[in-house]
Design a protein around this motif. Sequence first.
Motif, PDB file in Angstrom:
ATOM      1  N   UNK A 148      96.376   6.460 -27.313  1.00 53.24           N
ATOM      2  CA  UNK A 148      97.401   6.210 -26.306  1.00 53.24           C
ATOM      3  C   UNK A 148      97.290   7.097 -25.084  1.00 53.24           C
ATOM      4  N   UNK A 149      96.356   8.039 -25.099  1.00 52.84           N
ATOM      5  CA  UNK A 149      96.226   8.986 -23.983  1.00 52.84           C
ATOM      6  C   UNK A 149      95.490   8.383 -22.787  1.00 52.84           C
ATOM      7  N   UNK A 150      94.687   7.349 -23.029  1.00 49.08           N
ATOM      8  CA  UNK A 150      93.956   6.669 -21.965  1.00 49.08           C
ATOM      9  C   UNK A 150      93.596   5.278 -22.459  1.00 49.08           C
ATOM     10  N   UNK A 151      93.211   4.412 -21.532  1.00 51.38           N
ATOM     11  CA  UNK A 151      92.807   3.058 -21.898  1.00 51.38           C
ATOM     12  C   UNK A 151      91.593   2.688 -21.066  1.00 51.38           C
ATOM     13  N   UNK A 152      90.479   2.378 -21.772  1.00 49.31           N
ATOM     14  CA  UNK A 152      89.241   1.941 -21.136  1.00 49.31           C
ATOM     15  C   UNK A 152      88.771   0.672 -21.835  1.00 49.31           C
ATOM     16  N   UNK A 153      87.940  -0.111 -21.167  1.00 46.40           N
ATOM     17  CA  UNK A 153      87.398  -1.322 -21.766  1.00 46.40           C
ATOM     18  C   UNK A 153      85.870  -1.260 -21.773  1.00 46.40           C
ATOM     19  N   UNK A 154      85.245  -2.284 -22.356  1.00 47.07           N
ATOM     20  CA  UNK A 154      83.799  -2.245 -22.565  1.00 47.07           C
ATOM     21  C   UNK A 154      83.112  -3.418 -21.872  1.00 47.07           C
TER      22      UNK A 154
END
Length: 472
Positions: free
Chosen positions: A432-438
């Motif tokens: 929940x500290x960051x959100x990245x995608x691939x």
Amino acid sequence: MNAHMSPDEFRRHGHQVIDWIADYHERLESFPVLSQASPGNVRASLPADPPERGEGFESVLADLDRVIMPGITHWQHPSFFAFFPANASGPAILGDLLASGLGVQGMLWATSPAATELETHMLDWLATLLGLDPRFRSDSAGGGVIQHSASDAALVALVAALHRVSGGATETAGTAAGRFTVYTSEQTHSSVEKACRVAGVGSAALRKLRIDPATQAADAGHLADLLAADVAAGYTPALVVASVGATGTGALDPVGTLADLAHEHGAWLHVDAAWAGVAAVCDELRWINAGVEKADSYCTNPHKWLLTNFDCNAFWVADRAALIGALSILPEYLRNEATESGEVFDYRDWQVPLGRRFRALKLWTVLRWYGARGLRDHIRGHVALAQEFAGWVAADGRFELLAPHPLALVTFALRAGDAATRSALHAVNASGDAYLTHTLVNGRLAIRMAIGSVLTERRHVEAAWHAIQAQA
């Protein structure tokens, strides 16, 4: 039964809503970036049936916190680095509120002249700010319009292309008027394939271009080969889509070369610069416009990286005749003196729907609040952060940069392989500290770090990097 909300009630509740939004932006960092809800959680918190009697607005605001907030992924969070940004600045929110308050349906010039003329003027302002070719301005044969998204822009570009290449035959005979083909990079957004389906040419008409493994850009030589083969087989090339800032890696296609090849075969060249295009507000980044002067249409999204909340896609054509020819249907009930004069734009003829919101108002409030200097500072700050982040990745031997990163998207992976990369990504997102995608780069799983939130500072980027390192 509740009566209609009076102006005094609206004023009181409106203040509560503005306060709630302001408080939300102040406390954004206290939320996990990615919603922790499971499928069905939100619906389970809602009554099975609608209320028989109206409720007070206070109860709506209470349920906003109780029911809605747990199911929100916080796109405005300063540690949101997924997909591409979706900026929602204060001036844009207020501009959108004004548009909602006016309640304009701007399908025709006559239905609100200000809605049409402000939109035309804002698209000219934006063309100036981005350094676009004069052919795209409203005082030329072209002009600009606000679409919902780059997906809509791709669809109307295809419809206009089919109209032009068929000599207008597709308006009566449909796609049976010919065997049409469409071309775009493997890296281009899926909206192009959807446009093929919606326009009726089908996914089978789409030709995907190989990419250069080093730059991830479309291979112009492959386009030349495909065009020649299709023409020899009796197909009619209709549309070529070039990407400036492709979704997966931010790849920049050779627009000028692709345009020359498209025009050699009578095809329309559309440039999708949905995310990256707005970077051209900065003089030092205007190199991304190379070749755009040869395009038949061009789009970019102020709602991604230029501080204007969704939805606001800026779409320009170099010659509006094909677009209007493809989309204009004038029933008797829409006839009016201004339209008949030919002196005004009726933007219903520039889009698929008939109705349209007063979206130019929020673009106007943004451009006036920030000015050109503020917009440049916004872009430059994110580009600088991305370059610093890329430097951290390059300096850590456990990681590898996988694609060029001239703007604010950095694509990288763990050298240990796809499983390690996937594990690190999932762990960071789950925290929940960051959100990245691939994405996939040359067949390898990669993490995308897209920097662009209005509230993002260096400390947020640094914290995300430390979280990623901790999972390596």
